[in-house]
Write a protein that holds these residues in place. Structure first.
Motif, PDB file in Angstrom:
ATOM      1  N   TYR A  41      -0.362   8.526   6.472  1.00 15.12           N
ATOM      2  CA  TYR A  41       0.923   7.960   6.048  1.00 15.12           C
ATOM      3  C   TYR A  41       1.251   8.444   4.639  1.00 15.12           C
ATOM      4  CZ  TYR A  41      -0.621   4.330   9.433  1.00 15.12           C
ATOM      5  OH  TYR A  41      -1.095   3.645  10.532  1.00 15.12           O
ATOM      6  N   TYR A  56       3.639   6.943   1.462  1.00 17.19           N
ATOM      7  CA  TYR A  56       4.435   5.852   0.934  1.00 17.19           C
ATOM      8  C   TYR A  56       5.000   6.257  -0.434  1.00 17.19           C
ATOM      9  CZ  TYR A  56       2.248   2.456   4.161  1.00 17.19           C
ATOM     10  OH  TYR A  56       1.815   1.752   5.259  1.00 17.19           O
ATOM     11  N   GLN A  87       6.211   4.335  -3.911  1.00 16.07           N
ATOM     12  CA  GLN A  87       6.174   3.044  -4.583  1.00 16.07           C
ATOM     13  C   GLN A  87       6.796   3.173  -5.967  1.00 16.07           C
ATOM     14  OE1 GLN A  87       2.320   1.303  -5.499  1.00 16.07           O
ATOM     15  NE2 GLN A  87       3.152  -0.781  -5.397  1.00 16.07           N
ATOM     16  N   GLN A 135       7.505  -2.620  -7.347  1.00 16.23           N
ATOM     17  CA  GLN A 135       7.973  -2.793  -5.975  1.00 16.23           C
ATOM     18  C   GLN A 135       6.823  -2.592  -4.992  1.00 16.23           C
ATOM     19  OE1 GLN A 135      11.461  -0.517  -4.949  1.00 16.23           O
ATOM     20  NE2 GLN A 135      12.459  -0.903  -6.923  1.00 16.23           N
ATOM     21  N   ALA A 136       7.068  -3.011  -3.764  1.00 11.39           N
ATOM     22  CA  ALA A 136       6.098  -2.785  -2.705  1.00 11.39           C
ATOM     23  C   ALA A 136       6.136  -1.326  -2.262  1.00 11.39           C
ATOM     24  CB  ALA A 136       6.397  -3.695  -1.527  1.00 11.39           C
ATOM     25  N   PRO A 137       5.056  -0.816  -1.712  1.00 16.10           N
ATOM     26  CA  PRO A 137       5.091   0.531  -1.139  1.00 16.10           C
ATOM     27  C   PRO A 137       6.100   0.597   0.005  1.00 16.10           C
ATOM     28  CG  PRO A 137       2.835  -0.229  -1.384  1.00 16.10           C
ATOM     29  CD  PRO A 137       3.706  -1.407  -1.641  1.00 16.10           C
ATOM     30  N   LEU A 182       7.236   2.898   3.254  1.00 16.57           N
ATOM     31  CA  LEU A 182       6.783   3.952   4.147  1.00 16.57           C
ATOM     32  C   LEU A 182       7.852   5.026   4.298  1.00 16.57           C
ATOM     33  CD1 LEU A 182       4.543   4.913   6.103  1.00 16.57           C
ATOM     34  CD2 LEU A 182       5.733   3.643   7.908  1.00 16.57           C
ATOM     35  N   HIS A 196       4.860   9.070   8.901  1.00 14.39           N
ATOM     36  CA  HIS A 196       3.449   9.132   9.237  1.00 14.39           C
ATOM     37  C   HIS A 196       3.224  10.209  10.289  1.00 14.39           C
ATOM     38  CE1 HIS A 196       4.638   6.602  12.711  1.00 14.39           C
ATOM     39  NE2 HIS A 196       3.564   7.092  13.296  1.00 14.39           N
ATOM     40  N   GLU A 225      10.571   7.721   9.049  1.00 13.30           N
ATOM     41  CA  GLU A 225      11.294   6.462   8.966  1.00 13.30           C
ATOM     42  C   GLU A 225      12.799   6.764   8.892  1.00 13.30           C
ATOM     43  OE1 GLU A 225       9.929   3.059   8.925  1.00 13.30           O
ATOM     44  OE2 GLU A 225       8.498   4.431   9.877  1.00 13.30           O
ATOM     45  N   MET A 276       5.388   6.472  -7.760  1.00 14.48           N
ATOM     46  CA  MET A 276       4.017   6.704  -7.323  1.00 14.48           C
ATOM     47  C   MET A 276       4.080   7.030  -5.837  1.00 14.48           C
ATOM     48  SD  MET A 276       0.690   6.556  -8.030  1.00 14.48           S
ATOM     49  CE  MET A 276       0.099   5.264  -9.137  1.00 14.48           C
ATOM     50  N   LEU A 330       1.835   7.338  -2.492  1.00  7.86           N
ATOM     51  CA  LEU A 330       0.544   6.925  -1.960  1.00  7.86           C
ATOM     52  C   LEU A 330       0.334   7.502  -0.575  1.00  7.86           C
ATOM     53  CD1 LEU A 330       0.840   3.184  -2.984  1.00  7.86           C
ATOM     54  CD2 LEU A 330      -0.775   4.797  -3.961  1.00  7.86           C
ATOM     55  N   LEU A 341      -4.562   1.056  -3.644  1.00  8.74           N
ATOM     56  CA  LEU A 341      -4.560  -0.216  -2.932  1.00  8.74           C
ATOM     57  C   LEU A 341      -5.914  -0.393  -2.253  1.00  8.74           C
ATOM     58  CD1 LEU A 341      -1.332   0.396  -2.985  1.00  8.74           C
ATOM     59  CD2 LEU A 341      -1.303  -1.386  -1.252  1.00  8.74           C
ATOM     60  N   PHE A 343      -0.942  -7.617  -2.844  1.00 11.47           N
ATOM     61  CA  PHE A 343       0.074  -7.503  -1.794  1.00 11.47           C
ATOM     62  C   PHE A 343      -0.423  -8.138  -0.509  1.00 11.47           C
ATOM     63  CE2 PHE A 343       3.283  -4.856  -3.660  1.00 11.47           C
ATOM     64  CZ  PHE A 343       2.630  -4.093  -4.606  1.00 11.47           C
ATOM     65  N   LYS A 388       2.604  -0.300  11.499  1.00 10.67           N
ATOM     66  CA  LYS A 388       3.491  -0.224  10.341  1.00 10.67           C
ATOM     67  C   LYS A 388       3.326  -1.499   9.539  1.00 10.67           C
ATOM     68  CE  LYS A 388       8.253   0.192   8.782  1.00 10.67           C
ATOM     69  NZ  LYS A 388       9.631   0.580   9.114  1.00 10.67           N
ATOM     70  N   PHE A 389       3.044  -1.356   8.259  1.00 18.63           N
ATOM     71  CA  PHE A 389       2.848  -2.490   7.383  1.00 18.63           C
ATOM     72  C   PHE A 389       4.176  -2.930   6.781  1.00 18.63           C
ATOM     73  CE2 PHE A 389      -1.340  -2.322   8.200  1.00 18.63           C
ATOM     74  CZ  PHE A 389      -2.275  -2.307   7.184  1.00 18.63           C
ATOM     75  N   PHE A 423       5.144  -4.977   3.777  1.00 18.48           N
ATOM     76  CA  PHE A 423       4.550  -5.529   2.573  1.00 18.48           C
ATOM     77  C   PHE A 423       5.445  -6.593   1.952  1.00 18.48           C
ATOM     78  CE2 PHE A 423       0.831  -3.039   1.552  1.00 18.48           C
ATOM     79  CZ  PHE A 423       1.018  -1.834   2.213  1.00 18.48           C
ATOM     80  N   GLY A 424       4.812  -7.585   1.356  1.00 20.39           N
ATOM     81  CA  GLY A 424       5.539  -8.451   0.446  1.00 20.39           C
ATOM     82  C   GLY A 424       5.791  -7.709  -0.852  1.00 20.39           C
ATOM     83  N   SER A 425       6.512  -8.338  -1.745  1.00 21.75           N
ATOM     84  CA  SER A 425       6.874  -7.685  -3.003  1.00 21.75           C
ATOM     85  C   SER A 425       5.757  -7.701  -4.028  1.00 21.75           C
ATOM     86  CB  SER A 425       8.126  -8.337  -3.590  1.00 21.75           C
ATOM     87  OG  SER A 425       7.923  -9.732  -3.708  1.00 21.75           O
ATOM     88  N   GLY A 426       4.663  -8.380  -3.702  1.00 22.70           N
ATOM     89  CA  GLY A 426       3.502  -8.373  -4.582  1.00 22.70           C
ATOM     90  C   GLY A 426       3.536  -9.484  -5.617  1.00 22.70           C
TER      91      GLY A 426
END
Lengths: 114, 114
Positions: free
Chosen positions: A33, A35, A37, A41-43, A45, A48, A57, A88, A90, B45, B91, B101-102, B104-107
């Motif tokens: 995958y 990502y 970021q 913020q959250a990663p 996607l 993949h 996506e 970033m 990932l 992560l 997260f 597929k993940f 994610f929350g905002s952390g």
């Protein structure tokens, strides 16, 4: 130790100049995958690969492309980076696509666009 | 639709205090998986735990414990006797059964002060 490796850790590129980020894995996982970021913020996607099968996506800009020449390596190509692409990036892997699989993340590449 | 909410943007505690990080999720799937990841300042992560929707048993791992309650759609994470090394962004993530597929929350950024 089996792991996910990303190179470089920091990358600086100029506005509009193509850049490639790399990811390799020693886990022999089928799925890789990418990502994005952004700060605080959250990663998010981008896409993949399941083996050689590429899945984008729906909201990933065309500016972002990927290649997976073999099981171990995956590349993220940004064709014409804009200032908004600074983030970033990932890379992650999982054994397969079942929802129960945890994803293993690399340390990330921090991209700066000048 | 899949959604994860981490309402706490940032939490600051003093070392040795206990702290709970909240995670609330939404899904229509009957089978799903919940994850917690830690992201230290280095960027990678780190997987902490996975819980499937059929297993509501709480789990303890050293100073870490997780409380999964389907009735309230919550999967909260408690750190007992926090340490400075626990400082990171945490997260919570959700995946369905069919595809890994993940969501994610905002952390939640945790600051543990000496």
């Amino acid at each position: 130790d089996a792991m996910v490796i990303q190179n470089p850790r920091y990358q600086v590129t100029q506005f509009g100049k193509p850049v490639t980020l790399s990811c390799s894995q020693t886990l022999n996982h089928n799925v890789m995958y990418w990502y994005q970021q952004k700060s605080s913020q959250a990663p998010k996607l981008l896409f993949h690969y399941y083996d050689k099968d590429f899945n984008n996506e729906a909201d990933t800009p065309d500016n972002f492309q990927s290649r997976r020449p073999n099981t171990s390596f995956c590349f993220l190509d940004i064709r014409s980076p804009g200032l908004g692409d600074a983030a970033m990036y990932l890379c992650a892997t999982s054994r397969d696509l079942q929802g129960s699989n945890e994803q293993y993340f690399g340390p990330g590449t921090r991209l700066t666009v000048t | 639709a899949q959604k994860v909410t981490q309402a706490q943007t940032e939490i600051s505690v003093v070392e040795k205090e206990d702290v709970t990080l909240d995670c609330v999720y939404e899904t229509r799937d009957t089978t799903y998986y919940l994850f917690w990841y830690k992201q230290p300042p280095s960027g990678e992560l780190v997987f902490l735990i996975r819980r499937n929707s059929f297993d509501e048993q709480n789990e303890i791992s050293g100073r870490y414990s997780w409380n999964f309650q389907k009735s309230t759609s919550s999967f909260n994470f408690t750190i007992t006797a926090s340490q400075v090394v626990d400082s990171a962004v945490y997260f919570c993530a959700l995946s369905g059964d069919n595809f890994n597929k993940f969501y994610f929350g905002s952390g939640t950024k945790l600051n543990v002060k000496p």
